[in-house]
Design a protein around this motif. Structure first.
Motif, short mmCIF file in Angstrom:
data_model
loop_
_atom_site.label_atom_id
_atom_site.label_comp_id
_atom_site.label_asym_id
_atom_site.label_seq_id
_atom_site.Cartn_x
_atom_site.Cartn_y
_atom_site.Cartn_z
N ARG A 12 -12.61 -42.60 123.68
CA ARG A 12 -11.48 -42.70 122.75
C ARG A 12 -12.00 -42.29 121.38
O ARG A 12 -12.94 -42.90 120.85
N GLU A 34 -6.72 -32.76 124.46
CA GLU A 34 -5.58 -33.06 125.32
C GLU A 34 -5.77 -32.48 126.71
O GLU A 34 -5.48 -33.14 127.72
N PHE A 39 -6.29 -49.15 118.68
CA PHE A 39 -6.75 -48.00 119.48
C PHE A 39 -8.13 -48.23 120.08
O PHE A 39 -8.44 -47.75 121.17
N GLY A 55 2.74 -37.17 118.69
CA GLY A 55 1.64 -37.54 119.57
C GLY A 55 0.52 -38.24 118.85
O GLY A 55 0.70 -39.31 118.26
N SER A 56 -0.65 -37.62 118.83
CA SER A 56 -1.85 -38.27 118.32
C SER A 56 -2.04 -38.11 116.82
O SER A 56 -2.98 -38.66 116.25
N THR A 85 -7.98 -30.53 118.86
CA THR A 85 -7.09 -31.56 119.41
C THR A 85 -6.40 -31.07 120.68
O THR A 85 -6.19 -31.85 121.62
N PRO A 112 -11.46 -47.19 119.08
CA PRO A 112 -12.20 -45.94 119.32
C PRO A 112 -13.63 -46.18 119.75
O PRO A 112 -14.27 -47.15 119.32
N GLY A 162 -8.06 -34.53 128.69
CA GLY A 162 -7.63 -35.90 128.93
C GLY A 162 -8.36 -36.93 128.08
O GLY A 162 -8.49 -38.10 128.48
N ILE A 163 -8.81 -36.55 126.89
CA ILE A 163 -9.54 -37.45 125.99
C ILE A 163 -8.56 -38.02 124.97
O ILE A 163 -7.97 -37.28 124.18
N GLU A 164 -8.38 -39.33 124.99
CA GLU A 164 -7.47 -39.97 124.05
C GLU A 164 -8.02 -39.87 122.64
O GLU A 164 -9.22 -40.07 122.39
N HIS A 165 -7.15 -39.60 121.69
CA HIS A 165 -7.61 -39.44 120.31
C HIS A 165 -6.47 -39.71 119.33
O HIS A 165 -5.29 -39.57 119.65
N LEU A 166 -6.87 -40.10 118.12
CA LEU A 166 -5.97 -40.18 116.97
C LEU A 166 -6.55 -39.30 115.88
O LEU A 166 -7.78 -39.24 115.71
#
Length: 384
Positions: free
Chosen positions: A2, A29, A83, A50-51, A25, A85, A32-36
């Motif tokens: 994350r 996606e 989140f 989205g992020s 970014t 991270p 499949g790596i979650e991110h903000l």
């Protein structure tokens, strides 16, 4: 994994950092790596989804088209706490980067920093050389706790190492060779659009600002012999604070197009015969690689990250920085050698084909994973 990213510039702004992070970014996606991603708001709210987390901002003094974030620290901390991270990546050392750095150090989280811009070199162009030592002191402080500092070229790594930076990693840049391609060439249409009759088309793409040494190019065009000048036309693609001044200084064979994007930009690249880029302040030079992917030989300067891209006599040539007379001589020399231009253009394209965004971003993800594992291992050693 994350991932939380902090940047003071992002799409739809037009600069190398913003465009690179936008591509990153999208790659995250796909993987499949979650991110903000926290960035100053520079467009209507509906453009962020989205992020992306837009933060209230005001124009930055030296770069009015760039934004200075006014972060709401409690709100950012709340989002990060929810989140959770595994790693934080600070892409710029300003307000939002400081938010990320503080959160990472407060919670003892793995964090990395990327170095994108030689701001110390920019300061000279704005008559602020006296604060360069303060700049480096601040940057050493900002980077001192990071698990890695990513730099886009070997020249930039060498510069940072000389300033005492440690844990340096190369994070290069790629190019989309299916988008920037010689197949997009449409020279007749481009010349008709801009009223160009000269046989040779030169191209510059970038911000029209002092630190891009665009004045050197303008002077070089003025210094070309009459018989050479009549055979070429320069398209300047971009915008910036120097545009009004340059419009009044350049000869008649120079046309300013403003910023261009997408297929129109790809067409302009591919329709030119020679890319001329006098900037000596680049950490990399994304536009140089885009030009090479489009099949253009490049005249660059022997300074900054561009010198790591251009192979003299193979994909283009390198000249002494800030020497309009030398640049004019090199333009004149290559203009008289069309077969050499064609050969160098093909080699430039071949070089660009080996610079894949996918492999570069996957390498960055591996560096992220290594930073997380190293921090975890060190923590276990200290506690066990």
């Amino acid at each position: 994994m994350r991932l939380a990213l902090f940047t003071d510039t992002f799409f739809p702004q037009t600069n190398g950092v913003a465009l690179t992070l936008n591509r990153l970014t999208r790659h995250l996606e796909r993987r499949g790596i979650e991110h903000l991603l926290f960035t100053p708001k520079s467009a209507p709210e509906e453009q962020y989804a989205g992020s992306i987390r837009p933060i209230a901002s005001i124009p930055f003094l030296l770069y009015p088209e760039c934004r200075l974030a006014l972060p709401n620290l409690p709100a950012i901390r709340k989002q990060l706490s929810a989140f959770q991270p595994d790693l934080l990546h600070m892409a710029t050392p300003f307000n939002l980067g400081l938010c990320g750095l503080r959160y990472a150090n407060t919670h003892n989280l793995p964090h990395v920093i990327s170095y994108h811009t030689h701001f110390d070199r920019y300061l000279e162009y704005y008559r602020l050389q006296k604060i360069v030592p303060l700049y480096w002191r601040y940057m050493r402080w900002f980077h001192q706790t990071c698990d890695a500092t990513f730099a886009p070229s070997q020249e930039t790594i060498d510069t940072l190492r000389m300033q005492g930076f440690q844990r340096l990693r190369l994070w290069s840049r790629g190019v989309d060779c299916t988008f920037y391609t010689p197949a997009a060439r449409n020279t007749d249409s481009v010349k008709e659009r801009y009223g160009i009759t000269a046989p040779l088309l030169l191209l510059f793409v970038g911000r029209i600002a002092p630190e891009k040494d665009i004045a050197t190019l303008a002077q070089a065009m003025q210094q070309l012999p009459d018989n050479v000048r009549s055979q070429m036309h320069l398209l300047v693609v971009g915008d910036g604070p120097m545009l009004p001044e340059l419009r009044s200084q350049v000869p008649g064979n120079v046309t300013f197009t403003g910023y261009k994007h997408g297929e129109e930009l790809a067409e302009l690249y591919a329709s030119a015969d020679l890319f001329v880029f006098p900037s000596s302040t680049e950490t990399f030079g994304n536009v140089v690689l885009e030009a090479m992917a489009s099949g253009l030989p490049v005249i660059g300067v022997n300074a900054g990250g561009v010198k790591d891209l251009v192979m003299p006599g193979v994909t283009g040539s390198l000249v002494e920085p800030r020497r309009a007379d030398v640049l004019a001589e090199e333009i004149s020399r290559l203009a008289a050698l069309p077969s050499l231009l064609a050969d160098m253009g093909r080699e430039a394209r071949n070089h660009a084909l080996r610079q894949s965004w996918e492999s570069i971003f996957d390498g960055l993800i591996r560096d992220y994973e290594e930073a997380i594992e190293t921090r975890r291992a060190n923590r276990e050693i200290k506690t066990g």
